[in-house]
Design a protein around this motif. Structure first.
Motif, short mmCIF file in Angstrom:
data_model
loop_
_atom_site.label_atom_id
_atom_site.label_comp_id
_atom_site.label_asym_id
_atom_site.label_seq_id
_atom_site.Cartn_x
_atom_site.Cartn_y
_atom_site.Cartn_z
N LEU A 40 -10.34 -1.69 -8.48
CA LEU A 40 -11.40 -2.38 -7.76
C LEU A 40 -11.69 -3.73 -8.42
CD1 LEU A 40 -13.86 0.64 -7.43
CD2 LEU A 40 -11.89 0.07 -6.00
N ASN A 41 -11.85 -4.75 -7.62
CA ASN A 41 -12.06 -6.10 -8.14
C ASN A 41 -13.54 -6.35 -8.37
OD1 ASN A 41 -11.23 -8.59 -9.01
ND2 ASN A 41 -11.03 -9.46 -6.99
N THR A 187 -8.57 -3.41 -2.13
CA THR A 187 -9.77 -3.03 -2.87
C THR A 187 -10.76 -2.25 -2.00
OG1 THR A 187 -9.56 -4.83 -4.47
CG2 THR A 187 -11.74 -3.88 -4.19
#
Length: 396
Positions: A40-41, A187
Motif C-alpha cells: 500500500l502506498n 494499491t
C-alpha cells in the motif's frame, strides 16, 4: 488486526507499542506495518493529506482508518478516469453485430423476431475490477460510522454506478491480472482485498467480521524491504531455500535437515555474505532463547557446507522505546552481542527500530549501517566474541 462483533470493535495492536499512552499512535504503527507489507502506498497519501489523516485518526477504529485509505487511494485514480476494458455481454439489438446466438434466436416467439440475440464486446467500466471496487465500497458503506468515510464511499458508488453490482467471492479476487493499463489501481485493489476478507462480505457473515495479519511475518518482511531498498550492489533474497550439492551429502548423513529456508540471505558475486533471521519477540533476561540460537547455528552449518568456510548470521529483534531497549546500548555490535562457535561461525544480535514507522517511514538507518559493516568484515577478523564449545552448545 481487528474484529467487530455485534457492533463492538476489538483492536489487536502491535505488542511493541503496549506502553503507548495514546492508542492512536499504536494504530498509526499498525497501519504503517500493514501498508509496507501489503503493497500500500500509504506514505504518499499521508504526505499529501496530513490534515485529513489527523482527522481520521481521531476515530478510535483501525477498521475506519483502513476504509479511509481504500476510499482515498481509489478516488485519486478514479478522478484520472476509471479503468475501462472490453467485456462480453448478451443483448437484444435491432441491428446485427458481434455473434448471433442461434439457439436463442430460433426459440424466440414470432413477436420477438424483430430483434437479434447477440453476444458482443462492449468497451466500458462494467468489468470485474470495477465490480470489486463497487462491491467493496457498498459493503463498507453499510458498516462505517465516520462521516468522512461515508462521503468518500458514496462518491465511489456514484462514480462506478455503471458497473453491474453482484456478490464478489474469493475466486473473483484471484482472477484479477494487472497490466500497464490498470497497474495504477493495484494499491486500492490490495486494500479492497483486505476489507472484503475482513468483512467476510463474500460469505454473507454480517454478525462478526475482522482482519488479522501475522505480525511475525510482517516484521520479517519489513526488515527484508529495508535491506532490499538500502543495500546497493548486494542481492537480497527473501525466504530462499539454501541449496547446493555439498549440502546434500550432509543431508544424506543426517547431519542437516532436508529443507532450510532462512528469512533473508544477502549475497554478493554469488557468495553468501550474511544470513538474517528476524524474531518478533521480546528478549527476557537480556539474552536470546536457546531455540533461536539452535536454529541460527543450523543455518550457519548449512552455509558452511555450501561454501566450505564459516559465515555470520544476524538475529534481528524489534526495538520500540523500552521494548528490547538494552539492544541499542551496544548497537556497535559489542562482544556481549556476539556468539562465536568452535568452527568460527558467528551469531550477532541487532535491534531494528520500529519507531520511524509511526511517521510512515521504513528505514532504520543504524540497522542498515551495522549490516553493511558486517557484510564487509571477513569472518577471521580479530574480535572478542563469546565462545561456546560444541559440547556445551549441545547440552543447552
Amino acid at each position: 488486526g481487528f474484529a467487530i462483533v455485534d457492533g463492538v470493535e476489538i483492536m489487536i495492536l502491535p505488542k511493541v507499542a503496549e506502553n503507548e499512552k495514546d492508542y492512536r499512535v499504536a494504530i498509526k504503527l499498525a497501519i504503517s506495518m500493514i501498508g509496507y507489507t501489503c503493497g500500500l502506498n500509504i506514505r504518499n497519501i499521508v504526505e499529501e493529506e496530513k490534515i485529513t489523516i489527523q482527522k481520521v485518526l481521531r476515530s478510535p477504529s483501525l477498521y475506519e482508518v483502513l476504509v479511509f485509505f481504500y476510499a482515498k487511494t481509489l478516488l485519486d485514480q478514479l478522478y484520472q478516469g476509471p479503468y475501462r476494458s472490453y467485456s462480453y455481454v448478451y443483448t437484444e439489438e435491432k441491428y446485427l453485430k458481434g455473434k448471433l446466438v442461434l439457439t436463442k434466436q430460433i426459440l424466440k416467439p414470432p413477436y420477438k423476431q424483430l430483434t437479434f440475440s447477440i453476444y458482443h464486446a462492449r468497451y466500458g467500466i462494467d468489468n470485474l475490477l470495477n465490480k470489486i471496487f463497487f462491491y467493496t465500497a457498498n459493503e463498507a458503506f453499510k458498516r462505517v460510522n465516520f462521516p468522512l468515510n461515508k462521503r468518500l464511499l458514496k462518491e465511489i458508488i456514484d462514480l462506478l454506478n455503471e458497473a453491474y453490482c453482484r456478490t464478489i467471492d474469493h475466486k473473483d479476487l484471484e482472477r484479477i491480472v494487472f497490466t500497464r493499463v490498470n497497474e495504477r489501481f493495484r494499491t486500492p485493489y490490495n486494500l479492497a482485498r483486505i476489507i472484503l476478507r475482513g468483512l467476510n462480505a463474500y460469505r454473507s457473515e454480517k454478525e462478526a467480521y475482522g482482519f488479522f495479519i501475522d505480525t511475525s511475518w510482517v516484521f520479517e518482511y519489513i526488515v527484508y524491504k529495508a535491506l532490499a531498498y538500502s543495500l546497493k550492489g548486494y542481492t537480497v533474497l527473501y525466504q530462499e531455500e539454501l541449496t547446493c550439492s555439498s549440502r546434500n551429502k550432509f543431508i544424506k548423513e543426517g547431519i542437516l535437515p532436508p529443507s532450510m529456508v532462512p528469512d533473508i540471505i544477502i549475497k554478493k558475486d554469488d557468495e553468501i555474505k550474511l544470513i538474517i533471521d528476524a524474531k518478533y519477540k521480546e528478549l527476557r533476561d537480556n539474552k536470546p532463547l536457546s531455540s533461536d540460537i539452535y536454529q541460527a547455528y543450523t543455518y550457519l552449518r548449512a552455509v558452511q557446507a555450501c561454501q566450505d568456510k564459516p559465515s555470520k548470521l544476524i538475529l534481528v529483534y524489534p526495538k520500540y522505546r523500552e521494548y528490547n531497549e538494552f539492544l541499542t546500548e551496544k548497537a556497535n555490535v559489542g562482544p556481549s552481542y556476539r556468539i562465536k562457535f568452535f568452527d568460527d561461525n558467528e551469531i550477532i544480535l541487532l535491534p531494528y527500530n520500529l519507531e520511524p514507522l509511526k511517521e510512515f517511514k521504513l528505514i532504520d538507518k543504524d540497522f542498515i549501517k551495522n549490516v553493511e559493516r558486517l557484510s564487509l568484515i571477513h569472518i577471521s577478523e580479530p574480535t572478542r566474541p563469546l565462545y561456546i564449545s560444541y559440547a556445551v552448545f549441545c547440552l543447552k
